[in-house]
Scaffold this motif. Structure first.
Motif, PDB file in Angstrom:
ATOM      1  N   TYR A   1     -20.140 -18.772  47.019  1.00  0.00           N
ATOM      2  CA  TYR A   1     -18.865 -18.718  47.725  1.00  0.00           C
ATOM      3  C   TYR A   1     -17.860 -17.797  47.018  1.00  0.00           C
ATOM      4  N   ASP A   2     -16.948 -17.278  47.808  1.00  0.00           N
ATOM      5  CA  ASP A   2     -15.809 -16.488  47.345  1.00  0.00           C
ATOM      6  C   ASP A   2     -14.867 -17.422  46.587  1.00  0.00           C
TER       7      ASP A   2
ATOM      8  N   TYR B   1     -22.970  -6.539  40.406  1.00  0.00           N
ATOM      9  CA  TYR B   1     -22.163  -7.598  39.789  1.00  0.00           C
ATOM     10  C   TYR B   1     -22.691  -7.929  38.392  1.00  0.00           C
TER      11      TYR B   1
ATOM     12  N   THR C   1     -14.018  -8.850  45.258  1.00  0.00           N
ATOM     13  CA  THR C   1     -14.394 -10.228  45.558  1.00  0.00           C
ATOM     14  C   THR C   1     -15.168 -10.794  44.380  1.00  0.00           C
ATOM     15  N   THR C   2     -14.654 -11.868  43.824  1.00  0.00           N
ATOM     16  CA  THR C   2     -15.336 -12.561  42.740  1.00  0.00           C
ATOM     17  C   THR C   2     -16.090 -13.747  43.348  1.00  0.00           C
ATOM     18  N   ILE C   3     -17.279 -14.021  42.841  1.00  0.00           N
ATOM     19  CA  ILE C   3     -18.192 -14.963  43.487  1.00  0.00           C
ATOM     20  C   ILE C   3     -18.622 -16.063  42.516  1.00  0.00           C
TER      21      ILE C   3
ATOM     22  N   LYS D   1     -18.597 -11.080  38.827  1.00  0.00           N
ATOM     23  CA  LYS D   1     -17.583 -10.152  39.328  1.00  0.00           C
ATOM     24  C   LYS D   1     -18.200  -8.764  39.469  1.00  0.00           C
TER      25      LYS D   1
ATOM     26  N   GLU E   1      -7.900  -9.407  43.485  1.00  0.00           N
ATOM     27  CA  GLU E   1      -8.615  -9.782  44.704  1.00  0.00           C
ATOM     28  C   GLU E   1      -8.184  -8.970  45.924  1.00  0.00           C
TER      29      GLU E   1
ATOM     30  N   HIS F   1     -10.580 -18.851  52.594  1.00  0.00           N
ATOM     31  CA  HIS F   1     -10.382 -17.653  51.772  1.00  0.00           C
ATOM     32  C   HIS F   1      -9.475 -16.641  52.464  1.00  0.00           C
TER      33      HIS F   1
ATOM     34  N   ARG G   1     -11.854 -17.529  46.318  1.00  0.00           N
ATOM     35  CA  ARG G   1     -10.637 -17.861  47.059  1.00  0.00           C
ATOM     36  C   ARG G   1     -10.857 -19.033  48.017  1.00  0.00           C
TER      37      ARG G   1
END
Length: 230
Positions: free
Chosen positions: A117-118, A19, A52-54, A142, A48, A77, A120
């Motif tokens: 956390y995600d 990432y 998965t973006t964090i 990301k 998405e 999510h 979403r």
């Protein structure tokens, strides 16, 4: 903010070697305020369906039930809106109060901990009723291979942008059309999550509300639990 990104770049690269940091900011809640952060999911930054973006949320002071710690809606999510961004109304807005009351979980942590956390995942925070300003650092990362995208609500339409570099989000004014780039798509309508689908997914008791909602919210949150997101 660029200086936050620069400080954490090396550590993030070591812990999340697939990432990269592309956005960071300070989340500030003033002392003795009524400021509430409603239930929401962060903006969409990547596709998405593939990535998965964090977000990494790090408080500068210990967070408690009284000073506006972060809260989440577990497993949310799994029912998310693909198109999220400034000036785009979420399907969840009308369910803010009941989601906090029936499904919300507050996560008080020390300034030696972080919440990961995600993007979403629905999250929120309550007012800071303490005498100290609550400051938290929020870092967004990301996958290195994921292309950055951005959705921006413009009146009744939504503009989609791509081919964005990391500096874009460090300088971007959320209420303006991004400068120096053109949208790759203009979306006339966005599919909303149907109310009944939200009610069924969370098993919300929409017809069983009491007048003292705030008291019920606080009673719900006053428990120490661990949440494992699957």
């Amino acid at each position: 903010m660029k200086f936050i990104k620069d400080i954490f770049d090396k550590n993030i690269a070591e812990l999340f070697n697939q990432y990269e940091v592309f956005f960071s900011n300070l989340m500030i809640k003033k002392a003795n305020s009524n400021e509430v952060l409603p239930v929401h999911a962060d903006w969409t930054y990547t596709d998405e369906r593939k990535y998965t973006t964090i977000s990494i949320w790090i408080p500068a002071i210990n967070t408690t039930l009284d000073n506006g710690t972060l809260g989440i809606i577990p497993f949310s999510h799994n029912l998310y809106e693909e198109i999220r961004g400034p000036e785009i109304v979420s399907s969840y807005r009308k369910f803010d109060k009941i989601l906090k009351e029936e499904k919300g979980v507050l996560l008080p942590i020390s300034n030696h901990q972080a919440i990961i956390y995600d993007l979403r995942l629905l999250h929120f925070s309550l007012p800071n009723q303490s005498d100290d300003t609550r400051i938290a650092i929020n870092i967004t990362i990301k996958p290195k291979s994921a292309e950055l995208i951005h959705y921006s609500g413009q009146g009744v339409e939504i503009f989609k942008f791509n081919q964005l570099d990391q500096n874009f989000f460090l300088k971007y004014n959320a209420h303006q059309i991004p400068e120096g780039t053109k949208p790759i798509e203009i979306i006339a309508t966005v599919s909303q999550i149907q109310d009944q689908k939200i009610i069924d997914f969370y098993e919300l008791h929409t017809k069983d509300q009491t007048s003292n909602t705030w008291k019920r919210i606080l009673n719900t949150f006053k428990k120490k639990i661990s949440v494992v997101l699957k």
